[in-house]
Design an enzyme around this catalytic site. Structure first.
Site, PDB file in Angstrom:
ATOM      1  CG  HIS A 232     -17.760 -35.511 -55.387  1.00 36.51           C
ATOM      2  ND1 HIS A 232     -16.769 -35.232 -56.311  1.00 36.51           N
ATOM      3  CD2 HIS A 232     -18.468 -36.548 -55.897  1.00 36.51           C
ATOM      4  CE1 HIS A 232     -16.882 -36.062 -57.336  1.00 36.51           C
ATOM      5  NE2 HIS A 232     -17.902 -36.871 -57.109  1.00 36.51           N
TER       6      HIS A 232
ATOM      7  CG  ASP B 249     -14.464 -33.393 -54.756  1.00 33.70           C
ATOM      8  OD1 ASP B 249     -14.232 -34.591 -54.536  1.00 33.70           O
ATOM      9  OD2 ASP B 249     -15.345 -33.009 -55.550  1.00 33.70           O
TER      10      ASP B 249
ATOM     11  CB  SER C 142     -18.536 -37.971 -59.970  1.00 35.99           C
ATOM     12  OG  SER C 142     -17.731 -38.759 -59.117  1.00 35.99           O
ATOM     13  CD  GLN C 143     -18.060 -44.750 -62.836  1.00 31.01           C
ATOM     14  OE1 GLN C 143     -17.979 -45.717 -63.585  1.00 31.01           O
ATOM     15  NE2 GLN C 143     -18.618 -44.841 -61.642  1.00 31.01           N
TER      16      GLN C 143
ATOM     17  CB  THR D 230     -19.803 -43.480 -58.457  1.00 33.65           C
ATOM     18  OG1 THR D 230     -18.695 -43.237 -59.324  1.00 33.65           O
ATOM     19  CG2 THR D 230     -19.721 -44.910 -57.939  1.00 33.65           C
TER      20      THR D 230
END
Length: 216
Positions: free
Chosen positions: A196, A184, A97-98, A26
């Site tokens: 993260h 995280d 992540s995303q 992100t």
């Protein structure tokens, strides 16, 4: 780093033996974002391999859901298109992540109703699914204790958008490594955002060894 997408391979007689897809996190600028640590390690280990970044907004805030929706479609479209162009190439999928969330949605199916993904089917063609040899996820918001068979790290809780209890990703169980640590706040329930961003340094060598075990 050799970078190609399906369009640039049109008309080419040769295809790479190995092709890597990287999906960024992100708000990262267009490109590979933090997935680049994993992507670059694989490219270095396999000279002649190629890669491409997943083209999607990687937006946060109020645009997160629409970004996930678009990313879920785009990662599937890019994987399927490349496989159609180069059906013999071995594929590796990396998501951070995303970027991991959209890969999880596209490969595993099951829907993502919190982000407006209501269809439950996998979006990956059967041919491309067979060509995918390894999948690396880092900081996946869909992380869940149900995914313990392929989880690596200290997290024992779920992310902010976890898979429901009992969910599995049957077609890829043996092909996935998913990295998440307890501190995280995105893939687990911790309170240290710095955690993260550290998976490339912490688990890069582990991920490469796993990919090598799958690619030969």
């Amino acid at each position: 780093m050799a970078e190609h997408n399906a369009a640039t391979l049109n008309g080419r007689q040769s295809c790479p033996n190995i092709h890597v897809f990287g999906a960024r996190e992100t708000t990262a600028a267009a490109g590979y974002g933090s997935s680049s640590t994993f992507v670059n390690a694989i490219l270095k280990a396999y000279p002649g391999s190629t890669s491409e970044a997943i083209n999607y907004p990687a937006a946060g805030g109020d645009s997160y859901a629409s970004s996930v929706q678009q990313g879920t479609q785009n990662i599937a479209n890019q994987i399927n298109a490349f496989n159609k162009q180069c059906p013999s190439a071995k594929l590796v999928v990396v998501g951070y992540s995303q970027g991991a969330q959209i890969g999880d949605n596209a490969l595993c199916g099951g829907g993502d109703p919190n982000q407006g993904v209501t269809y439950t089917n996998s979006l990956i063609s059967s041919s491309a699914a067979s060509a995918i040899k390894a999948v690396i996820w880092a900081g996946n918001p869909r992380n869940s204790p149900a995914e313990s068979s392929f989880h690596v790290g200290t997290c024992t809780a779920g992310g902010f958008d976890p898979r429901p209890s009992g969910f599995t990703c049957p077609s890829y169980q043996s092909k996935i490594r998913s990295y998440c640590d307890a501190l995280d706040p995105y893939c687990c329930n911790g309170n240290n955002a710095t955690t993260h961003q550290g998976y490339g340094n912490e688990y890069g060598s582990n991920a490469l060894a796993f990919v090598k075990s799958k690619l030969g």
